[in-house]
Every structure is written in C-alpha cells, then in structure tokens.
Design a protein around this motif. Structure first.
Motif, PDB file in Angstrom:
ATOM      1  N   ASN A  70      -6.739  23.297  -3.608  1.00 64.14           N
ATOM      2  CA  ASN A  70      -7.339  21.979  -2.985  1.00 64.14           C
ATOM      3  C   ASN A  70      -8.797  22.023  -2.965  1.00 64.14           C
ATOM      4  O   ASN A  70      -9.278  22.693  -2.010  1.00 64.14           O
ATOM      5  N   LYS A  71      -9.578  21.422  -3.871  1.00 65.39           N
ATOM      6  CA  LYS A  71     -10.980  21.445  -4.122  1.00 65.39           C
ATOM      7  C   LYS A  71     -11.751  20.597  -3.145  1.00 65.39           C
ATOM      8  O   LYS A  71     -12.971  20.416  -3.397  1.00 65.39           O
ATOM      9  N   ILE A  72     -11.035  19.726  -2.251  1.00 62.17           N
ATOM     10  CA  ILE A  72     -11.711  18.943  -1.404  1.00 62.17           C
ATOM     11  C   ILE A  72     -12.524  19.515  -0.422  1.00 62.17           C
ATOM     12  O   ILE A  72     -11.750  20.304   0.436  1.00 62.17           O
ATOM     13  N   SER A  73     -13.661  19.295   0.063  1.00 60.60           N
ATOM     14  CA  SER A  73     -14.245  19.972   0.997  1.00 60.60           C
ATOM     15  C   SER A  73     -14.295  19.707   2.409  1.00 60.60           C
ATOM     16  O   SER A  73     -14.439  18.551   2.777  1.00 60.60           O
ATOM     17  N   PRO A  74     -14.138  20.704   3.130  1.00 62.53           N
ATOM     18  CA  PRO A  74     -14.134  20.448   4.535  1.00 62.53           C
ATOM     19  C   PRO A  74     -15.285  20.687   5.234  1.00 62.53           C
ATOM     20  O   PRO A  74     -15.397  20.197   6.462  1.00 62.53           O
ATOM     21  N   ILE A  75     -16.213  20.995   4.452  1.00 62.22           N
ATOM     22  CA  ILE A  75     -17.763  21.278   5.180  1.00 62.22           C
ATOM     23  C   ILE A  75     -18.715  20.309   4.425  1.00 62.22           C
ATOM     24  O   ILE A  75     -18.431  19.615   3.486  1.00 62.22           O
ATOM     25  N   THR A  76     -19.954  20.116   5.047  1.00 54.86           N
ATOM     26  CA  THR A  76     -20.932  19.527   4.472  1.00 54.86           C
ATOM     27  C   THR A  76     -22.349  20.399   4.286  1.00 54.86           C
ATOM     28  O   THR A  76     -22.508  21.455   5.127  1.00 54.86           O
ATOM     29  N   ALA A  77     -22.742  20.443   2.984  1.00 53.02           N
ATOM     30  CA  ALA A  77     -23.997  21.456   3.049  1.00 53.02           C
ATOM     31  C   ALA A  77     -25.215  20.399   2.687  1.00 53.02           C
ATOM     32  O   ALA A  77     -25.287  19.643   1.817  1.00 53.02           O
TER      33      ALA A  77
END
Length: 219
Positions: free
Chosen positions: A92-99
C-alpha cells in the motif's frame, strides 16, 4: 556533479560501491534532480509514493498529522539522508506522513520501478541490500521513538531521548538536531513545559544546557 556525489556518498545507500560508479548507477536508475523552496510539500499525507528521495542540500521535516490537528515530527533529515523508501516499497503506497522542505532544498528522486526493472546488474544487488539495511535501521529508530512517546511523564521522555542521542553520537556531550519547538513536537510535548523541565534537570545538575548542545552529567 562532483558536489552532488559528495552529498550522495554520505548515505549508506552507496556503501561498498565505488564512488566512480555512482553517476552510472543514477543514470541507469533514471534519477531526477528536484528543487524545492522553503515550505514546499514534497509528499503529502494520502499521496501515492513510488519513489525514494536522497537529500543533496537542505532540511526535510517528516511528520504525521492527526484528525484532532495534532502534529508529531517523525524526524528532520539533512544532506545525505534518504526518505520515503519504506512507503515506496510497500504494498500500500499511500503515504501516512507529510514531507516538507524546511529550507531551499535539492533532492535526487529515484522511481522504485526503475531500480527493479533495470537490466543494469553491476552494483544493483549491493544497492538493494543497502536500501533494506536503511529500512531496518529506521524501523529500529521508530521503535525507540514509540518507547519515548509511551513514557508517562515528560521528564521520562526527555531522559530517554537524551540517552538515545548519547548512544547515537557516542558521547555524553550531545547536539540536539532540532530547535526547541521541533523537539517539543518530536516528543509530543508542550514547548514551554519542555523548556521548564530541561531547566529543572539543569538545576538538579543532571545536565548542562548550552543552546542546542547538552552535556549529560547524571541521568
């Protein structure tokens, strides 16, 4: 290119790989150089992530935001470090973080598919092995951070964080890589409460404070 290579070799991605081979590797992986201004979002929560990023210059804040508007800093990364590798390699390549770029930043972006679909075999296995080691090290870091956040008192959080940094820097005289505000977000604490507790520890002769430098005396 020479300056970029000097930044790139700081990451463990290229451990045991000849410096002269790095430009060929980056070319075969179809890497892209990206520039970001201060405050630019590189990866937003909910984005699909299929690339890894190597920091050439600047600082990148990795954070996680919650539904109640709380923000927790996962890490602040600098020149030579990489990010997004675990997400890009996941099912699952959906990001849980923000960069977010905390300054003007330059990055190398490499699509994961270009690594695995590439016929360029020389050094490829070493590169992938190094990538897996980095992911393992970051998992250890996140485990330690969870231990810090699970502490019941602010003092316990601070002491555990200082012990971790001392182990990482192999010294009782450590440099905190975050501002006081960012450190408060990192350990999920109020900034004023953090400052008060650090000052208490200093008054009790447990630490010495000197800006971003802390001398651990008796913890």
């Amino acid at each position: 290119m020479t300056d970029y290579i000097n930044a790139i070799i700081k990451t463990n991605l290229f451990e045991n790989i000849n410096k002269k081979e790095i430009p060929n590797i980056l070319e075969n992986f179809k890497s892209q150089k990206k520039s970001y201004d201060k405050g630019n979002i590189i990866i937003d929560s909910g984005d699909k992530v299929e690339s890894i990023y190597i920091i050439l210059n600047g600082k990148i804040e990795i954070s996680k935001e919650y539904d109640d508007a709380r923000k927790n800093i996962v890490n602040i990364l600098e020149r030579g470090e990489i990010f997004a590798e675990a997400i890009a390699l996941s099912t699952n390549k959906i990001s849980p973080i923000t960069a977010v770029s905390l300054s003007e930043s330059e990055l190398i972006k490499i699509d994961i598919k270009n690594i695995f679909d590439n016929n360029f075999e020389k050094n490829k296995n070493i590169f992938i092995e190094n990538l897996l080691k980095i992911i393992s090290d970051k998992n250890k870091f996140l485990s330690i951070k969870n231990d810090i956040l699970s502490q019941k008192s602010l003092r316990s959080k601070i002491i555990l964080y200082l012990k971790y940094m001392s182990n990482m820097q192999k010294s009782k005289k450590i440099t905190v890589p975050y501002s006081r505000d960012k450190l408060a977000e990192f350990i999920s604490a109020d900034r004023s409460a953090l400052s008060r507790e650090l000052n208490r520890l200093a008054k009790e002769k447990m630490i010495e404070l000197n800006g971003s430098k802390i001398n651990i005396l008796n913890i």
